[in-house]
Design a protein around this motif. Structure first.
Motif, PDB file in Angstrom:
ATOM      1  N   LEU A  72      21.607  13.975  31.683  1.00 11.09           N
ATOM      2  CA  LEU A  72      21.983  12.821  32.292  1.00 11.09           C
ATOM      3  C   LEU A  72      20.372  12.791  31.973  1.00 11.09           C
ATOM      4  N   ASN A  73      19.203  12.045  31.792  1.00 10.81           N
ATOM      5  CA  ASN A  73      18.111  12.160  32.012  1.00 10.81           C
ATOM      6  C   ASN A  73      17.246  11.506  33.469  1.00 10.81           C
ATOM      7  N   ILE A  74      16.340  11.821  34.187  1.00 12.23           N
ATOM      8  CA  ILE A  74      16.428  11.572  35.301  1.00 12.23           C
ATOM      9  C   ILE A  74      14.427  10.479  34.497  1.00 12.23           C
ATOM     10  N   ASP A  75      14.532   9.836  35.167  1.00 11.70           N
ATOM     11  CA  ASP A  75      12.787   9.768  34.889  1.00 11.70           C
ATOM     12  C   ASP A  75      12.374   9.689  36.186  1.00 11.70           C
ATOM     13  N   LEU A  76      11.570  10.140  36.278  1.00 14.47           N
ATOM     14  CA  LEU A  76      10.505  10.469  37.365  1.00 14.47           C
ATOM     15  C   LEU A  76       9.430   9.267  37.717  1.00 14.47           C
ATOM     16  N   LEU A  77       8.757   9.334  38.984  1.00  9.51           N
ATOM     17  CA  LEU A  77       8.029   8.111  39.425  1.00  9.51           C
ATOM     18  C   LEU A  77       6.876   8.572  40.568  1.00  9.51           C
ATOM     19  N   ARG A 100      28.358   7.838  37.006  1.00  9.92           N
ATOM     20  CA  ARG A 100      28.167   6.918  37.568  1.00  9.92           C
ATOM     21  C   ARG A 100      28.092   5.794  37.163  1.00  9.92           C
ATOM     22  N   ALA A 101      26.322   6.274  36.343  1.00 15.02           N
ATOM     23  CA  ALA A 101      25.127   5.832  36.265  1.00 15.02           C
ATOM     24  C   ALA A 101      24.658   6.095  34.453  1.00 15.02           C
ATOM     25  N   ASP A 102      23.767   5.032  33.569  1.00 12.07           N
ATOM     26  CA  ASP A 102      23.306   5.543  32.266  1.00 12.07           C
ATOM     27  C   ASP A 102      22.358   5.921  32.287  1.00 12.07           C
ATOM     28  N   LYS A 103      21.275   6.476  33.239  1.00 10.51           N
ATOM     29  CA  LYS A 103      19.715   6.426  34.003  1.00 10.51           C
ATOM     30  C   LYS A 103      19.660   7.113  35.448  1.00 10.51           C
ATOM     31  N   MET A 136      20.538   4.395  38.475  1.00  5.55           N
ATOM     32  CA  MET A 136      20.287   4.435  40.069  1.00  5.55           C
ATOM     33  C   MET A 136      19.438   5.284  40.479  1.00  5.55           C
ATOM     34  N   PHE A 137      18.900   5.050  41.791  1.00  9.28           N
ATOM     35  CA  PHE A 137      17.723   5.254  42.362  1.00  9.28           C
ATOM     36  C   PHE A 137      18.159   6.483  43.099  1.00  9.28           C
ATOM     37  N   GLN A 138      16.291   7.327  43.634  1.00 10.66           N
ATOM     38  CA  GLN A 138      16.675   8.352  45.033  1.00 10.66           C
ATOM     39  C   GLN A 138      15.503   7.897  45.067  1.00 10.66           C
ATOM     40  N   CYS A 139      14.635   7.147  46.426  1.00  4.37           N
ATOM     41  CA  CYS A 139      13.070   7.004  46.379  1.00  4.37           C
ATOM     42  C   CYS A 139      12.917   7.761  47.804  1.00  4.37           C
ATOM     43  N   LYS A 188      21.220   1.251  43.527  1.00  4.69           N
ATOM     44  CA  LYS A 188      20.991   0.739  41.461  1.00  4.69           C
ATOM     45  C   LYS A 188      21.028  -0.453  41.499  1.00  4.69           C
ATOM     46  N   GLY A 189      20.756  -0.406  39.749  1.00 10.62           N
ATOM     47  CA  GLY A 189      20.176  -1.676  39.381  1.00 10.62           C
ATOM     48  C   GLY A 189      20.654  -1.317  37.922  1.00 10.62           C
ATOM     49  N   VAL A 190      20.442  -2.380  36.863  1.00 12.13           N
ATOM     50  CA  VAL A 190      20.960  -2.923  35.599  1.00 12.13           C
ATOM     51  C   VAL A 190      19.444  -3.272  34.457  1.00 12.13           C
ATOM     52  N   TYR A 191      18.563  -2.478  34.039  1.00 14.62           N
ATOM     53  CA  TYR A 191      17.978  -2.856  32.841  1.00 14.62           C
ATOM     54  C   TYR A 191      18.200  -3.342  31.810  1.00 14.62           C
ATOM     55  N   LYS A 192      18.349  -4.418  31.455  1.00 12.97           N
ATOM     56  CA  LYS A 192      19.041  -5.266  30.068  1.00 12.97           C
ATOM     57  C   LYS A 192      17.719  -4.710  28.721  1.00 12.97           C
ATOM     58  N   ILE A 193      17.908  -4.558  27.920  1.00 15.82           N
ATOM     59  CA  ILE A 193      16.861  -4.967  26.233  1.00 15.82           C
ATOM     60  C   ILE A 193      16.986  -5.641  25.424  1.00 15.82           C
TER      61      ILE A 193
END
Length: 287
Positions: free
Chosen positions: A248-253, A222-225, A197-200, A183-188
């Motif tokens: 909850l939206n999931i960004d895909l990479l 538990r997370a915003d994204k 929160m991420f899964q790789c 997990k991490g925090v991104y500030k705007i």
């Protein structure tokens, strides 16, 4: 699989539908929709690589149309219809292929006139310059990343997020935690922060909608994204599930975007600028 020239008009229609411009991914998604390709056809891989066959062929189709003067692309990976060509309704496939054959013939003749070229310069083996999407560095890097140990891949993702501006990035990787790897925090603007929160997943195939759904269930509340990173690809249903209304939206990479990010961030990738020398024959003729 569809021949390059049979993709000229679907690419053209896709760009028109996208408003005249679009990224490679947007064009690919739209072409798959236009051609009504099945998930099996969409996710078919090109040979022993992690690249989808349809993306490989679309890359060549776009390059042919660019060489023919119908498309242009920016350094940011956006493709667009050339301004004075927007009124064209249909691409003449035979005319494009004939023009490409002419370019090939001219290049071969030019090589014959340059007997010392192999000693002083590097000439492409291909008649038409390979599109960036199919250049070997991407496939090589993707293979390296796909063969990393799971823990190393998690650390790479952690470093990539930090370099991209995330803070408090940590790898958890606890078993039985719904696939959450960190997990991490991104500030705007340095003001509002979002917990991500991420899964790789090191994967050669395609991530399914069920995997996206399971990941969402694990991070809900538990997370915003969420961010799902893979060396493979995502099925069409997975992409729809990631932005499903009410969830909850999931960004895909995917693998293609992953190696592009590693290049842009300079993580284990160095870009060398090679000097290109062009001779002005007219200058010498008129001296």
């Amino acid at each position: 699989m569809i021949e390059y020239q049979k993709l000229f008009n679907p690419v053209w229609l896709a760009l028109k539908d996208l408003g005249g411009s679009g990224t490679a991914k947007e064009i690919s998604d739209k072409v798959c929709e236009i051609l009504k390709l099945s998930d099996k056809e969409i996710n078919l891989l090109h040979g022993d690589t992690n690249q989808r066959e349809i993306d490989y062929r679309l890359a060549w189709a776009r390059t042919y149309l660019k060489n023919y003067g119908l498309l242009e692309n920016s350094g940011r990976g956006v493709w667009a219809i050339v301004a004075d060509k927007r009124d064209i309704e249909k691409i003449d496939e035979d005319a494009v292929m004939a023009a490409m054959k002419k370019i090939t013939s001219e290049r071969k003749e030019e090589k014959k006139k340059t007997p010392y070229s192999s000693a002083f310069s590097k000439l492409d083996d291909d008649d038409i310059d390979a599109p960036e999407e199919v250049q070997t560095w991407k496939e090589e890097l993707l293979q390296i990343v796909a063969n990393m140990e799971p823990a190393a891949f998690e650390r790479l993702t952690q470093r990539m997020l930090r370099e991209a501006g995330f803070s408090q990035v940590e790898v958890t990787g606890r078993t039985g935690d719904g696939g959450i790897d960190g997990k991490g925090v991104y500030k705007i603007g340095g003001l509002v922060g979002f917990t991500v929160m991420f899964q790789c997943k090191r994967y050669k195939g395609s991530v399914s909608s069920n995997q996206i759904r399971d990941f969402r269930g694990a991070i809900q509340g538990r997370a915003d994204k969420g961010l799902f990173v893979t060396t493979g690809t995502f099925t069409r249903d997975a992409m729809k599930e990631a932005v499903r209304d009410g969830g909850l939206n999931i960004d895909l990479l995917d693998g293609r975007q992953l190696v592009e990010n590693l290049k842009e961030l300079g993580l284990g990738v160095k870009v060398e600028i090679i000097e290109s020398v062009k001779i002005d024959k007219n200058w010498y003729e008129n001296i």
